[in-house]
Enzyme design. Structure first.
Site, PDB file in Angstrom:
ATOM      1  N   GLU A 159      -0.461 -27.351  40.238  1.00  0.00           N
ATOM      2  CA  GLU A 159      -0.212 -26.571  39.020  1.00  0.00           C
ATOM      3  C   GLU A 159      -1.535 -26.067  38.441  1.00  0.00           C
ATOM      4  OE1 GLU A 159       3.557 -28.342  36.775  1.00  0.00           O
ATOM      5  OE2 GLU A 159       1.987 -29.847  36.993  1.00  0.00           O
ATOM      6  N   GLU A 166       9.511 -21.697  38.770  1.00  0.00           N
ATOM      7  CA  GLU A 166       9.838 -22.713  37.775  1.00  0.00           C
ATOM      8  C   GLU A 166      10.441 -22.031  36.559  1.00  0.00           C
ATOM      9  OE1 GLU A 166       7.910 -26.342  35.089  1.00  0.00           O
ATOM     10  OE2 GLU A 166       6.640 -25.255  36.520  1.00  0.00           O
ATOM     11  N   GLU A 224      12.487 -31.475  37.862  1.00  0.00           N
ATOM     12  CA  GLU A 224      11.171 -32.085  37.694  1.00  0.00           C
ATOM     13  C   GLU A 224      11.203 -33.096  36.550  1.00  0.00           C
ATOM     14  OE1 GLU A 224       8.258 -29.106  37.014  1.00  0.00           O
ATOM     15  OE2 GLU A 224       8.895 -27.839  38.706  1.00  0.00           O
ATOM     16  N   ASN A 239      12.536 -28.619  34.291  1.00  0.00           N
ATOM     17  CA  ASN A 239      12.148 -29.943  33.788  1.00  0.00           C
ATOM     18  C   ASN A 239      13.309 -30.655  33.122  1.00  0.00           C
ATOM     19  OD1 ASN A 239       8.984 -30.108  33.998  1.00  0.00           O
ATOM     20  ND2 ASN A 239       9.471 -28.023  33.373  1.00  0.00           N
ATOM     21  N   ASP A 243       6.664 -34.463  38.198  1.00  0.00           N
ATOM     22  CA  ASP A 243       5.831 -33.469  37.510  1.00  0.00           C
ATOM     23  C   ASP A 243       4.599 -34.146  36.904  1.00  0.00           C
ATOM     24  OD1 ASP A 243       5.138 -30.987  36.575  1.00  0.00           O
ATOM     25  OD2 ASP A 243       6.383 -31.111  34.767  1.00  0.00           O
TER      26      ASP A 243
END
Length: 573
Positions: A531, A354, A444, A412, A474
């Site tokens: 996560e 990520e 995300e 993101n 997410d």
């Protein structure tokens, strides 16, 4: 135009008026001068040189006769005058008086500019002509400061410019003195917009007039309220007021006023309080602090809030970050990406990472993403921020591919991006520019971002999916998504929020909840990523629950691009 209309009575001394009285003393060569205003039962000095006290009974004041007759007067010897020989002036040692009337444009006498001396004397024609000119200057100043441009036409109250001027005058008479300021905020923006939309702006004006009349009644003639913005009013608490007790009193009064107000179902009035020191605190800072306190009252659901320097500093810092972010985007030394590995739980192999944005501010140092990203996402910088991140991620993917490193990247995007009608098109252009295969990138977004405008979001998500970009929800479980919409979304991945993951080792109910989320996601054909995995035990439990991927400190912390390749090589060895 009366004294009440001019809002002069009870206002503090002013340097702009003091200059005129000092000039009058110089013209006559006398130690005493005053600008006196005549009320119903007293004479009150707006400015005075050498005279004490600040007011006297009207019957003992020669200026009251000058004001009534709107004619100048010279009394060579007050001790020889039948009307004043036994008065306060003579007892104070004053024998000579000369006064010129202060007359409004409509012919009303409101007071006089006078000079006084300890010895009997006459006044020359030149001296009296000068006194009349100075009296005219007084009235010009009165009109400038208290009538034209200083009175709000809707409320009839002194405006913000007058508030600033009066605080400056107070600071001259009481430098360093501590006072308490009050801000009354009638309604929030949404309430006003709805009210104006339904009823029209004239009804908003009616609400403002109602509030102004109520404040005049509550404060009385000796204290002034100021109309400092469209629906905000300010005034000063009485000298020596104790803060906490006054806050309670004001809160009680506001609750009572709300109950009786004809606008109680339309607007929610709140109050902000701020103590300050005269001459030390700038007026704009005081008003900003008052507004901050009122805003805290409104967002916190309380009738009254006292100004908090800590909260104010937090908002000022946020504003600075927002202002400085534009420069940060253009400065390679400030913004950069770091990368946190994503691991396949079955093989424990790194299959992606990520990309996370980091900011090193030139003066504030490292700014955490939890601080600056929410600020930027709700501003006009949201589009530029996402473009920067996608461009940097695509560039890094291309660089790793050339080095023989094959990983996918996720990053993101915000709710604001999904409201951009050309978002998918711009993402495609960035990937094409760096020759990146769309399937190597995963975007995300939170459930809340998707649900903000599901129609437009779905349109953009479908365009991104057609482009070949992978899509992930997410922080799954923290938003308010509908299962019906979840089935319609072209998603590929669900990332379960770390708030659910942390407790699964110790809490069987939490473990069952996560198991249900994993099962539901897999039934919908979605790959599941956990996560915030921080222990081996948590990783094992997730694997047993059929979770496919994980990321967290147990596997690796976010790392710089230069550190990622060596870490990846070490894991493969």
């Amino acid at each position: 135009m009366s004294l009440q209309q001019l809002r002069l009575l009870g206002t503090p001394a002013s340097e702009s008026f003091d200059r005129i009285t000092r000039t009058a003393c110089l013209v006559f060569g006398l130690p005493y001068a005053a600008i006196s205003l005549t009320d119903q039962d007293r004479q009150w000095f707006k400015s005075r040189v050498g005279i004490d006290p600040a007011w006297m009974a009207r019957s003992e004041a020669p200026c009251s006769q000058v004001a009534e007759k709107t004619m100048s007067a010279v009394i060579a010897d007050l001790a020889a005058d039948d009307g004043f020989r036994d008065g306060e002036l003579v007892r104070s040692g004053i024998r000579f008086y000369a006064g010129a009337p202060l007359v409004t444009r409509d012919g009303q006498g409101i007071g006089a500019l006078c000079v006084l001396g300890p010895d009997p004397r006459e006044a020359t024609d030149a001296e009296m002509a000068a006194l009349h000119d100075l009296a005219a200057m007084v009235m010009t100043q009165v009109e400038l400061e208290h009538a034209f441009g200083r009175i709000d036409p809707i409320s009839g109250l002194p405006n913000r410019a007058q508030f600033v001027a009066d605080l400056l005058d107070l600071a001259r008479s009481d430098p360093g003195g501590t006072r308490l300021a009050v801000l009354v905020d009638l309604a929030d923006t949404a309430q006003l917009d709805n009210f104006a939309r339904v009823m029209g702006y004239s009804h908003v004006d009616g609400m403002v007039k109602y509030a102004a009349d109520l404040m005049r009644e509550r404060l009385g003639p000796e204290r002034a309220a100021y109309h400092v913005s469209a629906t905000q009013f300010a005034f000063l608490a009485p000298v020596g007021t104790e803060l906490d007790a006054y806050a309670q009193s004001v809160a009680a009064g506001l609750i009572e006023s709300r109950a009786l107000s004809q606008f109680r179902f339309i607007a929610t009035t709140v109050i902000g309080l701020a103590p300050f020191r005269l001459g030390v605190c700038k007026t704009e800072d005081l008003l900003r602090g008052l507004h901050s306190a009122a805003k805290e009252a409104r967002t916190g659901g309380a009738p009254v809030r006292i100004y908090s320097p800590a909260i104010d500093e937090m908002h000022r810092r946020r504003f600075q970050l927002l202002q400085d972010f534009d420069a940060a985007i253009a400065d390679p030394s400030q913004l950069r990406l770091v990368f946190q590995p994503r691991v396949d739980l079955a093989s424990r192999a790194c299959i992606g990472a990520e990309a996370l944005l980091r900011w090193t501010h030139p003066t504030l140092g490292n700014i955490g993403p939890a601080e600056f990203i929410p600020i930027v996402e709700h501003s006009t910088h949201a589009r530029a921020m996402t473009a920067f991140v996608v461009d940097a991620a695509a560039r890094q993917l291309a660089s790793w591919r050339k080095a023989g490193i094959g990983v996918n990247l996720s990053l993101n995007i915000s709710a604001a991006n999904l409201q951009e009608r050309d978002f998918a098109e711009r993402m495609g252009q960035i990937l094409s520019r760096h020759d990146v295969v769309p399937q190597e990138l995963e975007l995300e977004m939170t459930e809340s971002a998707i649900m903000k405008d599901t129609g437009l979001a779905l349109q953009q998500l479908n365009a991104l999916a057609q482009l070949g970009v992978r899509l992930a929800i997410d922080d799954f479980g923290t938003g308010y998504s509908s299962l019906a919409y979840l089935q319609r979304l072209p998603m590929h991945v669900v990332k379960i929020d770390q708030s659910f993951i942390r407790g699964i080792a110790a809490d069987s109910r939490e473990r069952k909840l996560v198991g249900s989320m994993i099962a539901l996601s897999r039934d919908l054909g979605l790959r599941v990523v956990a996560e915030g995995v921080e222990t081996a035990e948590t990783a094992t439990i997730l694997s047993d629950l059929a979770c496919e991927e994980a990321q967290g400190y147990f596997f690796a912390r976010p790392m710089e691009a230069t550190a990622f390749a060596p870490w990846l090589a070490l894991q493969a060895a």
